[in-house]
Design a protein around this motif. Structure first.
Motif, PDB file in Angstrom:
ATOM      1  N   PRO A 226     -42.570 -69.887  44.653  1.00 26.96           N
ATOM      2  CA  PRO A 226     -41.666 -70.977  43.622  1.00 26.96           C
ATOM      3  C   PRO A 226     -40.778 -71.613  44.266  1.00 26.96           C
ATOM      4  CG  PRO A 226     -41.430 -69.505  42.698  1.00 26.96           C
ATOM      5  CD  PRO A 226     -42.219 -68.517  43.599  1.00 26.96           C
ATOM      6  N   THR A 227     -40.760 -73.168  44.460  1.00 23.07           N
ATOM      7  CA  THR A 227     -39.890 -73.916  45.037  1.00 23.07           C
ATOM      8  C   THR A 227     -38.636 -74.116  43.737  1.00 23.07           C
ATOM      9  OG1 THR A 227     -40.614 -75.843  44.569  1.00 23.07           O
ATOM     10  CG2 THR A 227     -41.163 -74.925  46.768  1.00 23.07           C
ATOM     11  N   GLY A 228     -39.227 -74.087  42.521  1.00 25.30           N
ATOM     12  CA  GLY A 228     -38.388 -74.466  41.346  1.00 25.30           C
ATOM     13  C   GLY A 228     -38.652 -75.967  41.060  1.00 25.30           C
ATOM     14  N   GLU A 229     -39.984 -76.598  41.356  1.00 21.42           N
ATOM     15  CA  GLU A 229     -40.505 -78.134  41.115  1.00 21.42           C
ATOM     16  C   GLU A 229     -41.452 -78.151  40.484  1.00 21.42           C
ATOM     17  OE1 GLU A 229     -38.800 -80.363  45.479  1.00 21.42           O
ATOM     18  OE2 GLU A 229     -40.432 -79.103  45.685  1.00 21.42           O
ATOM     19  N   ILE A 230     -41.833 -79.313  39.819  1.00 24.72           N
ATOM     20  CA  ILE A 230     -43.539 -79.159  39.258  1.00 24.72           C
ATOM     21  C   ILE A 230     -43.650 -80.784  39.711  1.00 24.72           C
ATOM     22  CG2 ILE A 230     -44.548 -79.624  37.371  1.00 24.72           C
ATOM     23  CD1 ILE A 230     -41.216 -78.716  35.642  1.00 24.72           C
ATOM     24  N   ARG A 231     -45.411 -80.308  40.354  1.00 18.75           N
ATOM     25  CA  ARG A 231     -46.155 -81.914  40.962  1.00 18.75           C
ATOM     26  C   ARG A 231     -46.797 -82.178  39.763  1.00 18.75           C
ATOM     27  NH1 ARG A 231     -48.581 -79.497  45.135  1.00 18.75           N
ATOM     28  NH2 ARG A 231     -47.254 -80.220  46.321  1.00 18.75           N
ATOM     29  N   CYS A 232     -47.061 -83.203  39.359  1.00 13.33           N
ATOM     30  CA  CYS A 232     -47.970 -84.254  38.133  1.00 13.33           C
ATOM     31  C   CYS A 232     -49.566 -84.125  39.460  1.00 13.33           C
ATOM     32  CB  CYS A 232     -47.747 -85.555  38.048  1.00 13.33           C
ATOM     33  SG  CYS A 232     -49.064 -86.482  37.008  1.00 13.33           S
ATOM     34  N   THR A 233     -50.208 -84.017  38.608  1.00 10.60           N
ATOM     35  CA  THR A 233     -51.625 -84.335  39.248  1.00 10.60           C
ATOM     36  C   THR A 233     -51.897 -84.651  39.490  1.00 10.60           C
ATOM     37  OG1 THR A 233     -52.889 -83.069  37.585  1.00 10.60           O
ATOM     38  CG2 THR A 233     -52.182 -81.617  38.441  1.00 10.60           C
TER      39      THR A 233
END
Length: 71
Positions: A30-37
């Motif tokens: 995991p990069t520690g980032e979140i993506r909006c789908t």
């Protein structure tokens, strides 16, 4: 304001693949980032997302953030 934990919202964790050793093995981390789908915007904090103007998840925040706005 909708919570990111609401079942109708969708976000995904961002992962990277990195080599492990010399045998061609890779590890998914995991990069520690979140993506909006919906609009594919990426952030490290659910309350500071650079959503597109048209994104239906534009006003999704944490419960803590909503409580701070209400004072």
């Amino acid at each position: 304001m909708k919570s990111f934990a609401d079942p109708s919202t969708t976000f995904e964790l961002v992962f990277e693949e990195a080599s492990v050793g010399q045998g061609g093995l890779t590890a998914r981390r995991p990069t520690g980032e979140i993506r909006c789908t919906e609009c594919r915007a990426v952030a490290t904090n659910i309350d500071d997302f650079p959503h597109e103007q048209w994104c239906p998840q534009r006003f999704v925040h944490s419960r803590w953030y909503a409580e701070q706005l209400q004072g």
